[in-house]
Enzyme design. Sequence first.
Site, short mmCIF file in Angstrom:
data_model
loop_
_atom_site.label_atom_id
_atom_site.label_comp_id
_atom_site.label_asym_id
_atom_site.label_seq_id
_atom_site.Cartn_x
_atom_site.Cartn_y
_atom_site.Cartn_z
N HIS A 1 0.80 -1.23 0.00
CA HIS A 1 0.00 0.00 0.00
C HIS A 1 0.84 1.29 0.00
O HIS A 1 0.29 2.37 -0.18
CB HIS A 1 -0.89 -0.01 1.24
CG HIS A 1 -2.17 0.77 1.10
ND1 HIS A 1 -2.34 1.78 0.19
CD2 HIS A 1 -3.34 0.68 1.75
CE1 HIS A 1 -3.55 2.28 0.30
NE2 HIS A 1 -4.18 1.62 1.25
N TYR B 1 -13.07 6.25 10.23
CA TYR B 1 -12.21 6.79 9.18
C TYR B 1 -12.70 6.32 7.82
O TYR B 1 -13.02 5.15 7.63
CB TYR B 1 -10.77 6.32 9.38
CG TYR B 1 -9.83 6.61 8.22
CD1 TYR B 1 -9.14 7.81 8.15
CD2 TYR B 1 -9.64 5.67 7.21
CE1 TYR B 1 -8.28 8.08 7.09
CE2 TYR B 1 -8.78 5.93 6.15
CZ TYR B 1 -8.10 7.13 6.09
OH TYR B 1 -7.25 7.39 5.04
N THR C 1 -4.72 10.82 -0.13
CA THR C 1 -6.05 10.78 0.48
C THR C 1 -6.15 11.79 1.61
O THR C 1 -5.14 12.27 2.12
CB THR C 1 -6.37 9.37 1.05
OG1 THR C 1 -5.40 9.05 2.05
CG2 THR C 1 -6.37 8.33 -0.05
#
Length: 715
Positions: free
Chosen positions: A362, A496, A509
């Site tokens: 990620h 979140y 993001t």
Amino acid sequence: MPTEQEPKQTPPLLNRLPIPPLQDTLNRYIDCIEPLQDLKQNKRTRDVVFSPDNLENLQILHDKLVEYDTDLAKENPFSSYIEQFWYDSYLLYDASVVLSVNPFFQLQDDPTLKDTNSRPIMSQNGPYGAYTVQIKRTSKLVTSMLKFIHQIRSNTLKPDTARGGVPLSMDQYNKLFGSARIPPGPGENSCHLQTDNSAHHVMVMYKQQFYWFDVLDIHNNPLFKTPDELEWNLYSIIMDGNASQNESKLPFGVFTTESRRIWSNVRDYIYQLKDRTNWKNLKLIDSALFVICLDDVAFDDSPEEQTDLTTSMLCGTSKVNLDFKSTAAPLNIQSGTCLNRWYDKLQLIVTMNGKAGMNFEHTGVDGHTVLRLATDIYTDSILSFARGVTTNVLDIFKDNNPPLNVAVENNKSSHNVITIPRKLEWQVDPFLLSSLHFAETKISDLISQYELVTLDFTTYGASQIKKKYKCSPDAFTQQIFQIAYYALYGKFETVYEPAMTKLFQNGRTEAIRSVTLPSKKFVKSIFDRHATDEERKQYLQESCKEHSRLTKECSSGLGQDRHLYALYSIWNEMFRDSMPLPGLFQDKAWSVLSTSIISTSNCGNPCLKSFGFGPVTPNGFGIGYIIRDESITVVVSSKHRQTQRFVSLIEKSFLEIDHIFNREANSLDPISLEKDKAYLMRSRRMSDTLEKTNKSEDLRYLFSGYDYFDVSVTG
């Protein structure tokens, strides 16, 4: 390895990610922490945040951040103020990336292939017997991925756009292939994200063994133009893996499941060995475009098997075979798919019956980028079947560049190309053997501590949410999660949800904080015996509007989390020895907001069957969801929590909202008017008897067998 061609054109430079005014960020911070506090706590936080000392110190950090971004823009226009800090947040993470960092996507089944729903695969039909479906599905997806890579490297990939054709940042695609998460070297504190833009080979894993071969030529053109050309390579790998049944199959991939510090020590040990075999193997794996994981298992479409498949895609399964009657040494007792993984890279995973998905590292890429990859390769792999019938088929990878001179291309591209699979051979000693043993033991322990539950909700989807409930489907689904959690625990926790900021150069993001004062008001109304359905609908729509407003604000780079994290990083790197930590970061509220008990992400596309990730905190839930026109799929993970019960409450929450809207419609029906008269009574002095007789069964379920509780004393 041969070097790649120079890019043909420079991608457009977008606006830089804005740094919001400090006062605006602090106001947003107060707004998102207020719903999670009582009045006394909130007053204390306000006093800390707006104290003269805190404001003075934060202003110094803010000014330094603006200066840093100004200098960065001159040095590297293709950058953002949060980029390096965000990399560091991932790369400084020392625990295992399994379940904590890497997400997964499961693709829909390929409708052009048969036997994808059966288990075990016993059919011998097809050129490769029991492996035909697996080989054909893998070959189709891989050839599509090679087209995708070619377009990235030739700068012909169609740009991503938002609504209205607004261009999005494309920088993450350069980190998608040939990238690896490298553990810290000796004396280092951080991992590294390494990207080899000259890589032309892939790595294939089968029964925890490694094979590699080239798939691109020196011009980054695919060496395998059609799936048929790739199939024999995959079949030969499977046959070789099966032929070596009696050989010791050491699961070197399990090292990537270790903590970064232990993995670093193992890599350093391998580097120091005089025999360079293992080190060369690691470098080949690190630089590979991606890893193909051919799993020697199959999963049918039953709920139990789908749970196992989801687990296999996210973290691999752990299946330990113990024969207590055998006196032989228990070698290779672990047969789970957790051994057939390399978690430091992008992985394409395909089962024996053609179930396919991706697990990705990620650090350099977000879900939106990998979703584009998944969408394109799934679509192209399906269209490849149609191309076998007619040439008049849309090509999503159509290359607008003029083709190279064929004679010149053929002459040059054949140099130093290895298209026959080569197997990696490992050299082992007592240290490596014991390290492999303990790594395998730990990942087995880790997997056994987590559970995943999938909900395929088919009663309604985005169409009904928009038309009937007049809400944004994403905002609506976020309210559902809060209802379910409140029904189970009677309180609100930090939620979140990421908002994409790729409208800006190198954007990543921003954090949407879904618990708001309007959402609390709505959720509590569900359980308030005095609230009317009209009020609940009004509160729902107001809450969804607020969520949509926050989403738009965050997507515009005007959230609070990234700005505050950058300020903290500036303090940590430049002012730790000269300035006390600002009060905001010492206040308990900062810890509360930074601990996302409910971590969610919406990654919807028709090509996906499911999507998920592990919880980001030990006592939290990870929720990946896909909203379709007529259905919603939710994958929930947790560690030591009541995951199945929570998922059941999510389902009942979806149904209860439908009851709320349907009760009014039923009440307008003359036939049922008299029967449902109780629902038309809007007096707050409604009798308890009438209230109890008109509760839906789903609302009773939300109460877990209990009755209404007093919402004034909870959460």
